[in-house]
Scaffold this motif. Structure first.
Motif, PDB file in Angstrom:
ATOM      1  N   ARG A 242       7.236   2.133  -5.360  1.00 30.48           N
ATOM      2  CA  ARG A 242       7.177   0.696  -5.198  1.00 30.48           C
ATOM      3  C   ARG A 242       7.609   0.015  -3.909  1.00 30.48           C
ATOM      4  O   ARG A 242       6.964  -0.639  -3.219  1.00 30.48           O
ATOM      5  CB  ARG A 242       8.167  -0.131  -6.317  1.00 30.48           C
ATOM      6  N   GLU A 243       8.599   0.988  -3.542  1.00 30.54           N
ATOM      7  CA  GLU A 243       9.072   0.632  -1.924  1.00 30.54           C
ATOM      8  C   GLU A 243       8.025   0.797  -1.099  1.00 30.54           C
ATOM      9  O   GLU A 243       7.855   0.193  -0.113  1.00 30.54           O
ATOM     10  CB  GLU A 243      10.328   1.669  -1.619  1.00 30.54           C
ATOM     11  N   ARG A 245       4.858   0.848  -1.698  1.00 34.50           N
ATOM     12  CA  ARG A 245       3.598  -0.020  -1.981  1.00 34.50           C
ATOM     13  C   ARG A 245       3.962  -1.416  -1.379  1.00 34.50           C
ATOM     14  O   ARG A 245       3.141  -1.970  -0.754  1.00 34.50           O
ATOM     15  CB  ARG A 245       3.663  -0.453  -3.612  1.00 34.50           C
ATOM     16  N   GLU A 246       5.310  -1.908  -1.298  1.00 35.22           N
ATOM     17  CA  GLU A 246       5.478  -3.191  -0.979  1.00 35.22           C
ATOM     18  C   GLU A 246       5.586  -3.075   0.799  1.00 35.22           C
ATOM     19  O   GLU A 246       5.324  -4.029   1.356  1.00 35.22           O
ATOM     20  CB  GLU A 246       7.036  -3.542  -1.361  1.00 35.22           C
TER      21      GLU A 246
END
Length: 388
Positions: A242-243, A245-246
């Motif tokens: 997720r890190e 992706r963000e």
């Protein structure tokens, strides 16, 4: 999360309305260490073919007969979703990959059986319609130079009409160490220069990077117009993915290894990826994969499944993409032959995989539309389960 029941994950499919009960009378497996086919016979003699997940298929076949067949024999095969829930609940102490890999053999054989009984393709049973399916040419190799990788992709573009290509960066579970120093930095611009700007480029990190390094690689990918960064970090580290992706603008994707439905629910809820990539065989079959597709659809995410060899998994995925409301842009289509996958040769009487203009079509026949090669079956290890 571990206390959630998989049966609480909303079903995507509904049982058919027809007179036959399609009770399961016999479950047979034909396998070697790499691949295993499953034949299911109903009480009235109808038969369907499916497949357990590839790799260690001989072990998976033992799980099929030990932990799947006892809860399936004598049961109706009409409501496949309900039967899959019955198995996971009866085997609740074993929420594990081998169980789901074995369940895939039963699930996919039942879809084929039902398709043959009703005279419909599996995609149609799932509410879809046949259509041409755009594919991306998917490389599995890292021990190949960037120049050689580009050359074989160019040949595929020119001969089969592919307009999307996936190649490998980093090293599998590589802890930021490349396959050899500088390979990732070389292959990305090499592929773009060779193939031009009119094609889609995708890459797979195979859990190779820390978030910091994945973001560095991702920015290089963006600079070269790559649109898809698969499994950049160890897949089990959802927060790391997720890190990444963000931090990036391109699509960060993943999910091929994940086989536990509550984990999928969690992954989608925490917005780990931009595109979900379930594998029909790893996840436990079509019914369970349709549930993941539905969860993703509700979250506004496309589904581009993982199908990395030319066993039946790619055929399952073709039917899936024709049925779900949120198909991704492509089918993953492995370009590897006998030098990489010697076990996938000679599986079918006629290959269901014919690429024209970069697209594939579903076979015309009902069910999966494919016939397993009798010569291959003769050489396989055989086992059967029946009631009593």
């Amino acid at each position: 999360m571990a206390n959630q029941s998989e049966a609480n994950i909303a079903r995507f499919t509904d049982p058919p309305r027809q007179r036959t009960t399609m009770k399961i009378h016999r479950i047979e497996s034909f396998c070697n260490a790499f691949i295993g086919f499953v034949r299911v016979t109903s009480e009235d003699g109808a038969q369907g073919w499916g497949q357990v997940s590839p790799y260690n298929a001989d072990i998976t076949a033992q799980v099929l007969h030990r932990q799947v067949a006892p809860w399936s024999l004598g049961q109706s095969g009409l409501d496949i979703d309900a039967l899959m829930d019955r198995i996971t609940e009866r085997e609740h102490k074993f929420p594990s990959s081998y169980l789901y890999r074995a369940m895939c053999g039963l699930d996919t054989a039942l879809w084929d059986l039902r398709g043959k009984v009703e005279g419909k393709r599996v995609a149609e049973l799932l509410g879809g319609t046949a259509r041409p399916i755009r594919a991306y040419a998917s490389s599995m190799k890292r021990d190949i130079t960037p120049a050689d990788e580009a050359a074989r992709m160019l040949a595929l573009r020119d001969t089969l009409g592919f307009d999307a290509f996936k190649f490998r960066v980093g090293a599998e579970c590589g802890h930021d160490v490349d396959e050899w120093p500088g390979r990732s930095e070389e292959i990305v611009p090499t592929m773009r220069r060779a193939l031009g700007h009119d094609v889609d480029l995708l890459v797979d990190g195979n859990s190779g990077f820390s978030p910091k390094r994945a973001i560095e690689i991702g920015r290089m990918l963006q600079d070269n117009g790559v649109c898809h960064f698969e499994e950049p970090c160890p897949y089990w580290e959802l927060e790391q993915t997720r890190e990444v992706r963000e931090a990036l603008e391109l699509d960060v994707t993943g999910g091929e290894q994940d086989c536990y439905l509550p984990m999928w629910k969690h992954m989608i809820a925490m917005k780990t990826v931009d595109i979900v990539q379930p594998d029909v065989c790893y996840l436990g079959g079509m019914a369970r994969t349709m549930r993941v597709a539905q969860m993703a659809h509700a979250a506004g995410l496309p589904c581009t499944p993982h199908s990395a060899n030319l066993s039946m998994v790619t055929l399952f995925t073709m039917h899936l993409l024709c049925a779900i409301p949120n198909p991704g842009k492509y089918l993953e289509f492995s370009i590897e032959g006998p030098d990489y996958y010697p076990w996938q040769d000679g599986l079918f009487v006629q290959s269901p995989y014919q690429v024209r203009d970069g697209k594939l079509a579903l076979p015309d026949a009902p069910g999966w539309g494919v016939e397993i090669n009798p010569d291959w079956l003769e050489r396989a290890t055989y086992q059967a389960s029946e009631p009593g």
